[in-house]
Design a protein around this motif. Structure first.
Motif, PDB file in Angstrom:
ATOM      1  N   ASP A  20       5.864   8.098   5.650  1.00  0.00           N
ATOM      2  CA  ASP A  20       5.944   7.287   6.827  1.00  0.00           C
ATOM      3  C   ASP A  20       7.542   7.463   7.365  1.00  0.00           C
ATOM      4  OD1 ASP A  20       4.116   4.847   7.760  1.00  0.00           O
ATOM      5  OD2 ASP A  20       6.141   5.048   8.939  1.00  0.00           O
ATOM      6  N   GLY A  39       0.813  -1.016   0.085  1.00  0.00           N
ATOM      7  CA  GLY A  39       0.013   0.122   0.020  1.00  0.00           C
ATOM      8  C   GLY A  39       0.893   1.209   0.143  1.00  0.00           C
ATOM      9  N   LEU A  90       1.040   3.870  -2.833  1.00  0.00           N
ATOM     10  CA  LEU A  90       0.073   5.295  -2.830  1.00  0.00           C
ATOM     11  C   LEU A  90       1.440   6.076  -3.525  1.00  0.00           C
ATOM     12  CD1 LEU A  90      -2.099   6.631  -1.178  1.00  0.00           C
ATOM     13  CD2 LEU A  90      -0.146   7.220   0.304  1.00  0.00           C
ATOM     14  N   VAL A 148      -4.107   8.862   7.025  1.00  0.00           N
ATOM     15  CA  VAL A 148      -4.445   8.589   5.551  1.00  0.00           C
ATOM     16  C   VAL A 148      -5.985   8.252   5.475  1.00  0.00           C
ATOM     17  CG1 VAL A 148      -1.889   8.003   4.706  1.00  0.00           C
ATOM     18  CG2 VAL A 148      -3.546   6.360   6.003  1.00  0.00           C
ATOM     19  N   ALA A 208      -4.703   1.296   8.278  1.00  0.00           N
ATOM     20  CA  ALA A 208      -4.518   2.669   8.331  1.00  0.00           C
ATOM     21  C   ALA A 208      -5.830   3.219   7.240  1.00  0.00           C
ATOM     22  CB  ALA A 208      -3.352   3.192   7.942  1.00  0.00           C
ATOM     23  N   SER A 209      -5.610   2.757   6.099  1.00  0.00           N
ATOM     24  CA  SER A 209      -6.724   3.226   5.329  1.00  0.00           C
ATOM     25  C   SER A 209      -7.219   2.224   4.380  1.00  0.00           C
ATOM     26  CB  SER A 209      -5.958   4.561   4.272  1.00  0.00           C
ATOM     27  OG  SER A 209      -6.722   4.300   2.957  1.00  0.00           O
ATOM     28  N   HIS A 222       1.422   6.217   8.519  1.00  0.00           N
ATOM     29  CA  HIS A 222       0.666   4.935   7.513  1.00  0.00           C
ATOM     30  C   HIS A 222       0.339   3.802   8.491  1.00  0.00           C
ATOM     31  CE1 HIS A 222       1.297   6.769   3.532  1.00  0.00           C
ATOM     32  NE2 HIS A 222       2.349   7.365   3.889  1.00  0.00           N
TER      33      HIS A 222
HETATM   34  O1  DL6 Z   1      -1.435   4.757   3.171  1.00  0.00           O
HETATM   35  C1  DL6 Z   1      -1.263   3.705   2.362  1.00  0.00           C
HETATM   36  C2  DL6 Z   1      -0.999   2.431   3.297  1.00  0.00           C
HETATM   37  C3  DL6 Z   1      -2.400   2.352   3.824  1.00  0.00           C
HETATM   38  O2  DL6 Z   1      -3.474   2.192   2.726  1.00  0.00           O
HETATM   39  C4  DL6 Z   1      -2.514   0.972   4.576  1.00  0.00           C
HETATM   40  O3  DL6 Z   1      -3.741   0.876   5.346  1.00  0.00           O
HETATM   41  C5  DL6 Z   1      -1.185   0.945   5.524  1.00  0.00           C
HETATM   42  O4  DL6 Z   1      -1.355  -0.659   6.082  1.00  0.00           O
HETATM   43  C6  DL6 Z   1      -0.092   0.921   4.683  1.00  0.00           C
HETATM   44  N1  DL6 Z   1       1.133   1.045   5.752  1.00  0.00           N
HETATM   45  C7  DL6 Z   1       2.092   0.519   5.486  1.00  0.00           C
HETATM   46  C8  DL6 Z   1       2.955   0.530   6.863  1.00  0.00           C
HETATM   47  N2  DL6 Z   1       4.173   0.686   6.740  1.00  0.00           N
HETATM   48  N3  DL6 Z   1       4.959   1.213   7.226  1.00  0.00           N
HETATM   49  N4  DL6 Z   1       5.530   1.582   8.114  1.00  0.00           N
HETATM   50  O5  DL6 Z   1       2.587  -0.027   4.535  1.00  0.00           O
HETATM   51  O6  DL6 Z   1      -0.111   2.271   4.221  1.00  0.00           O
END
Ligand code: DL6
Length: 823
Positions: free
Chosen positions: A325, A124, A128, A441, A660-661, A363
């Motif tokens: 992040d 993710g 993103l 996010v 997170a999102s 994130h």
């Molecule tokens: O924000 C992008 C994406 C979110 O959509 C996901 O929910 C989230 O799990 C992800 N986070 C990561 C964590 N990395 N680190 N530290 O990948 O971000």
């Protein structure tokens, strides 16, 4: 007669045809009769690239001459996906390029398939960053994406005997036509050694770093073009190299191995992407990577500033830097070091500039994903940065002490250095203290950031915290992934303008009840399901039926995402069929995709379980094809593009408060899938947008989860009290799915019954009920299709263009600078 268009920039079919032939000849040294599919792909890629570069040069000239304020997006990961199809779409020449290829008797689909995607990210977060690069260019916002040019990206996943096998991703093997090496843009990066004090020419005490090792970072530039614009931004990725390719002193005394050692050590730094979506504790190389890319990037920004604007006092007016992040959070200490030690600024001024330059996006809330580094490691690798972090901490904690009088516990909680157990540098704290804006996010995530992990910081600086809900690129996830749907939308909207203004999807609503339109909508979905069926038949040896409901869960394999909850539902459905062969089941294909971190045992066991269940169910004559289970190997951007268009149902079933999102949720819904999901991450906002009646909600919300955990959660009570649940778990333990081995899946089932940290058992019953509802609704094809159309129609808000617009206006304070079309 018409003047001929130039072959390096012309956009007509004829110009493109000539360009393919020329590029095949002059760049590949090949001619049509002997060219391999890869040669043909390269020729097509260079054809697109010429057109990119022409626009890039014009963009760069404009940005330079106008001293444009620029966003620097700092990200350790970019999961770009294949370039060619997207670049042609953004250039507006997909059709012409296809026709040109066909005139030359080339199979354009095969040409596109040849591209090896740059997998420079885990999931993710990296994807993103890629969507945001696409939107920054589309919106005309001057930007540079900085990151690492990993020689090996995320591993390729094979499935052998149901297990994940990792295969290294040698993506550069056949060359990369999309990048331009910049041997002259390189910077020294230092590690280790010591610091010393000295007096500068004005008699001021200063510090200098005497490192033990110096390598260098060299820039590789990938131009990123926006859609329907001539704006091109830069993705600048750093490759590590030895400062000198051979240590001649060592070489001269006959130490050949010693002489090449430094080269190998230096090159190791950008060699491989860590294949984990959480930081791996104590991995020295990972810290070296982080410092490597932020040091190169900060030095590059300073170089650009000195070359264009001049004095560094205005640095934060020229640049705003977004930390994707905490992985690049060291940039805060590095900019301070450069300003203090190399450009001889005083602390106050350097801190003011630094603080006004950075913004930070969080994130994750998962405690294990919050990065910290041992102080001892820092001291050994980055002694000067540790001193700077200590000094930042001192200034910061003085502020905290004054504001929260005599609250030592709070001071300890907020310190940049964690003192419980081994002393560690808390990267999230560094990121918050060094940034002027901090965002989560999705609405729920930002709220939880404010009220849980960064609560103390929110108490101190409430104005610093904000939310920007994620978004995804409709060019990538509709136009490239689902061209049939793209064409239908263009027909409804009267052109492709919707791909820059996704709110136009609303116009689909007018047709939601029209039976003829519904039939076309279904045809598009069925065609995508047919494509996926064909692909899975050859790649995963499984036969699906496009008439089945395609129920898809595609994302990283992780306990918090609860693929096991999905598996329990499959097993329940199977048991119902076995117990009553006449049971009226809505035929379904359960499809999974996703990689597990190589060191994450439980996630890998989950993949094995999915495949083991698939093997039994797919071969049981009693099931008779009513349900099927498939695991798509190697879920990456290219393969994801096959999944999203084919989904009827999107599984977004994480435990509330953990995701997170999510962005897959958006990609599915944009392609007309209905969601079964919890009130987690962006699901909440998607549900609000598409309408609660068009979303299959189940399970506890984040507040209920917190309450259950506070009360004390006992999963075994669910196991004992719910006979169906017990039967499903017992069936796994019975050895049915493991050739009689009753212990294989015990680590999974024991964990569920005894600990169940992600409360799978607590949500099991609600999930089954929601799934039954899904099955009922799917039988009413007109109703389902209406819901599907409304889902797509209402997803405008989840375009990455909206997200970038919010960042630009509220956080970066930066205006678009459109590049005028040529001539
Ligand atoms: O924000 C992008 C994406 C979110 O959509 C996901 O929910 C989230 O799990 C992800 N986070 C990561 C964590 N990395 N680190 N530290 O990948 O971000």
């Amino acid at each position: 007669c018409e003047p001929r268009e130039p072959t390096r920039t012309g956009m007509s079919k004829e110009a493109l045809k000539q360009a393919y032939i020329d590029n095949l000849f002059f760049i590949q040294g090949r001619f049509r009769e002997v060219a391999t599919p890869h040669d043909l792909y390269m020729a097509a890629a260079y054809t697109a690239r010429d057109r990119l570069l022409e626009r890039w040069v014009r963009s760069a000239q404009l940005f330079k001459s106008s001293h444009a304020r620029t966003v620097c997006y700092l990200s350790a990961e970019y999961l770009l996906g294949p370039h060619l199809a997207k670049t042609l779409i953004n250039l507006g020449i997909s059709q012409a390029a296809r026709e040109a290829a066909e005139d030359l008797e080339l199979d354009f689909t095969t040409v596109l398939e040849e591209e090896e995607e740059p997998g420079l990210g885990n999931g993710g977060l990296g994807r993103l960053a890629a969507c945001y690069m696409d939107s920054l260019a589309t919106l005309g916002i001057p930007a540079i994406g900085y990151g690492i040019r990993y020689e090996f990206g995320i591993f390729d996943q094979r499935i052998e005997d149901g297990w994940q096998v990792e295969v290294s991703d040698n993506w550069l093997r056949n060359g990369n036509p999309w990048e331009i090496p910049r041997p002259k843009i390189c910077f020294p990066v230092c590690y280790g050694g010591d610091t010393e004090r000295y007096r500068d020419a004005d008699g001021q005490w200063r510090t200098r770093w005497v490192p033990a090792m110096v390598i260098q970072g060299m820039a590789y530039d990938t131009p990123i073009l926006g859609f329907g614009t001539d704006n091109v931004n830069l993705l600048r990725l750093w490759k590590s190299e030895a400062a000198e390719s051979l240590d001649f002193q060592a070489f001269n005394i006959g130490d050949y191995y010693g002489a090449v050692h430094a080269k190998i050590e230096a090159e190791t730094i950008s060699k491989i992407l860590y294949p984990n979506d959480e930081p791996e504790a104590g991995k020295e190389l990972r810290l070296k990577q982080q410092y490597f890319f932020v040091s190169c990037s900060m030095q590059d920004m300073i170089r650009l500033h000195l070359n264009t604007v001049g004095p560094l006092e205005q640095f934060d007016q020229k640049f705003v830097a977004q930390l994707n992040d905490t992985h690049p959070a060291l940039a805060i200490a590095e900019l301070m070091r450069l300003l203090l030690d190399e450009h001889l600024m005083d602390w106050e001024q350097a801190w003011g500039i630094t603080h006004r330059t950075f913004c930070y996006t969080n994130h994750t809330l998962l405690p294990e994903a919050l990065e910290t580094w041992p102080v001892a490691l820092f001291e050994r690798l980055l002694p000067r940065h540790l001193e700077i972090i200590y000094e930042i901490n001192q200034h910061f904690l003085d502020q905290v002490r004054v504001r929260f009088f005599a609250d030592d516990a709070r001071v300890a909680r907020m310190s940049l250095i964690g003192e419980d157990g081994e002393r560690r540098v808390r990267m999230a704290h560094l990121a918050v203290v060094g940034s002027h804006q901090v965002n989560g996010v999705a609405e729920l995530h930002s709220e939880l950031v404010r009220t849980t992990i960064l609560r103390d910081f929110h108490d101190l600086w409430p104005e610093r915290f904000t939310n920007v809900t994620n978004g995804v690129s409709p060019r990538r996830f509709i136009m490239v992934s689902n061209p049939r749907l793209g064409r239908l939308i263009s027909e409804v909207c009267g052109g492709t303008g919707w791909a820059r203004d996704l709110e136009q999807l609303r116009r689909l609503e007018e047709h939601a009840d029209d039976p003829a339109f519904q039939a076309r909508w279904r045809e598009i979905k069925t065609a995508a399901k047919r494509d996926l069926t064909e692909w899975l038949r050859t790649r995963a040896d499984v036969d699906l039926d496009p008439a089945q409901l395609f129920d898809i869960q595609a994302k990283r394999i992780h306990e918090y995402k609860r693929q096991h909850l999905n598996v329990l539902h499959i097993i329940r459905t199977y048991q119902r069929i076995k117990q009553d062969p006449n049971h009226d089941i809505t035929p379904r294909a359960f499809i999974f995709g996703g990689k597990a971190a190589p060191g994450y045992f439980t996630a890998k066991l989950l993949i094995k379980l999915i495949n083991a269940v698939a093997e039994v169910i797919n071969h049981d004559p009693a099931v008779n094809g009513t349900i099927r289970v498939a695991f798509m190997p190697d879920f990456n951007v290219k393969n994801a593009q096959r999944l999203y268009p084919a989904a009827d149902l999107s599984e977004q079933i994480s435990l509330a408060g953990k995701e997170a999102s999510g962005t897959g949720n958006m990609k599915f819904s944009m392609n007309g899938a209905l969601t079964i999901g919890t009130l987690d991450g962006a699901n909440i906002e998607i549900r609000r947008a598409v309408g609660a009646e068009n979303f299959f909600l189940f399970g506890m919300d984040a507040a209920a989860v917190a309450r259950r955990q506070a009360e004390g959660y006992h999963p075994w009570e669910h196991y004992h009290d719910d006979p169906e649940l017990r039967a499903d778990i017992d069936l796994i333990n019975s050895g049915l799915f493991s050739h009689g081995d009753t212990s294989l899946f015990r680590p999974l089932t024991d964990q569920l019954i005894n600990h169940d940290p992600f409360m799978v058992l607590a949500d099991y019953r609600a999930y089954l009920e929601a799934q039954d509802h899904v099955s009922d609704v799917y039988r009413d094809s007109a109703r389902w299709t209406r819901m599907s159309i409304l889902n797509a129609a209402r997803m405008g808000r989840f375009s990455s263009d909206r997200a970038i617009h919010e960042y630009a206006e509220r956080i970066w304070k930066i205006a678009p600078m459109p590049v005028e079309p040529d001539g």
